[in-house]
Design an enzyme around this catalytic site. Structure first.
Site, PDB file in Angstrom:
ATOM      1  N   GLU A  89       0.513  -0.875   5.876  1.00 16.40           N
ATOM      2  CA  GLU A  89       1.471  -0.943   6.683  1.00 16.40           C
ATOM      3  C   GLU A  89       0.849   0.541   6.798  1.00 16.40           C
ATOM      4  OE1 GLU A  89       5.399   1.369   7.916  1.00 16.40           O
ATOM      5  OE2 GLU A  89       3.619   1.440   5.628  1.00 16.40           O
TER       6      GLU A  89
ATOM      7  N   ASP B  16       0.978  -1.097   0.180  1.00 14.04           N
ATOM      8  CA  ASP B  16      -0.308   0.080   0.095  1.00 14.04           C
ATOM      9  C   ASP B  16       1.244   1.362  -0.312  1.00 14.04           C
ATOM     10  OD1 ASP B  16       1.096  -0.639   2.367  1.00 14.04           O
ATOM     11  OD2 ASP B  16      -0.874   0.333   3.668  1.00 14.04           O
TER      12      ASP B  16
END
EC number: 3.4.17.11
Length: 414
Positions: free
Chosen positions: A166, A105
């Site tokens: 994350e 991400d």
């Protein structure tokens, strides 16, 4: 290049003409929007990684994760679906086990204007996630490919975690690192290095919280005295919390977002504040929680006022163990042999390396590419760092595997 990496030179030289291919792989991944809450985009990156990792002949698993929970501006819990995680595993029976990781991400959502990649000059590209962390994913995969070609590969087993969350704290994927830590001797994560190539050493821990204050709405003119102003009460909480900044060394409280109220002729009955805390030592966490609870209790004791606190410490401080120090020393030796002086710097930033360290796994978490201005539309990657950073990881992996094969050199791990 000499000394510790001499046995690996023929393999390492295979990378010398790989820069363009690695660059194209980085760009292809970065061109897919993979904002943390863009589950479809993250899963498109996952599909590309499945294809890119096929040559490694590892066991692949797709793992659905729990929704991400957050507090909206009305103080209500909302749930957002996340993309899946992808894990790889190879030789789990080997005597030495390493867990590698990198997130899929980025901080740039599907509606963010920063969506395209462009060349700044012959050695730098600008784009969303090129450095944080798509370039690192490519570095990791090419390093593993070299390891698999080496005669020492059978002495080291590895697993890879590609997580989708994350950038929002890894709350839903944290259990993957905890499970991996049960068998891993070492961790290698691919966050970007500092712009000069230095590695992050000790890291602060981090907690993200939302305070929601409830009061009583009344007409500001006719019945102001019957209202209970949530903005005023929460302002007192924020002010008292901010005063905690001077009370414990290297502990910081940062109020980052406040929202509340509406028409000015109504006493506001709801207000929220999102804030972050950074801590240096594990024992700082409980001190902070105690202080916050005292403030919550104090505000909630007021007539007609209720204060709720949501969130917690998702990242423990990364305190360097002797084994972690030894791992950094090995990285410095490999770097020196490659002509890459390596420095190690403490940082206030957090990542999944914090989590691994808290589970007892010594790790280096900035083995990715060189670049800078991450989390902004100025993010850039140094193209010429792709190959050297891959050589560093490959040299580390092959050194560990060779030591294991020879029965000496890895004593610091056990």
């Amino acid at each position: 290049m000499s000394g510790i990496i001499d046995p690996f030179l023929p393999l390492l030289r295979q990378l010398d003409n790989s820069q363009n291919a690695m660059l194209q792989q980085t760009i292809s991944l970065a061109e897919i929007n993979s904002g943390s809450l863009n589950a479809k985009g993250v899963n498109r990156v996952l599909s590309e990684l499945q294809k890119m990792t096929q040559p490694l002949e590892a066991e692949q698993s797709i793992i659905p994760l729990a929704d991400f929970q957050s507090i909206n501006t009305d103080g209500n819990i909302i749930r957002s679906p996340l993309g899946d995680a992808l894990t790889l595993s190879k030789r789990p029976e080997a005597p030495l086990q390493v867990v590698l990781g990198g997130h899929m991400d980025t901080v740039f959502g599907a509606d963010h204007p920063f969506q395209t990649i462009k060349f700044l000059d012959d050695d730098h590209i600008n784009g969303p996630g090129v450095t944080d962390l798509k370039g690192g994913l490519v570095v990791m995969l090419h390093a593993l490919q070299l390891l698999e070609q080496s005669p020492w590969a059978e002495h080291i087993g590895w697993q890879v975690i590609f997580n989708p969350d994350e950038e929002i704290g890894s709350l839903s994927s944290a259990h993957l690192f905890e499970d991996a830590a049960k068998t891993a001797h070492l961790g290698m994560l691919y966050e970007p290095s500092f712009p000069d190539g230095s590695l992050a050493g000790a890291r602060k821990g981090s907690g993200n919280f939302t305070a929601v204050c409830y009061g009583k709405a009344t007409h500001a003119g006719r019945e102001h005295h019957l209202g209970r102003n949530a903005i005023r009460a929460l302002s007192d909480f924020v002010s008292a919390m901010d005063d905690l900044n001077v009370q414990r060394e290297n502990v910081t409280f940062n109020p980052g977002f406040v929202h509340g109220g509406g028409p000015t002729n109504i006493v506001p009955d709801r207000c929220i504040c999102r804030f972050n805390i950074r801590i240096e030592k594990p024992e700082d966490e409980q001190w902070c929680l105690n202080q916050l609870q005292m403030l919550v209790n104090e505000i909630s004791c007021r007539d007609g006022i209720k204060l709720e606190l949501h969130g917690g410490f998702g990242r423990k401080p990364k305190v360097l163990s002797p084994a972690n120090q030894a791992f950094f020393q090995l990285a410095k030796e490999c770097g020196a042999a490659l002509g890459m002086p390596i420095d190690v710097k403490a940082t206030g930033g957090c990542c999944d390396g914090n989590n691994l360290a808290s589970y007892g796994v010594p790790n280096i978490d900035t083995l990715g590419v060189q670049g800078g201005h991450i989390h902004s539309d100025q993010e850039y990657m140094k193209i010429s760092s792709l190959v050297p950073r891959t050589k560093l990881s490959a040299a580390l992996l092959m050194t560990l595997a060779k030591n294991e094969a020879q029965g000496k050199g890895n004593e610091w791990l056990r």
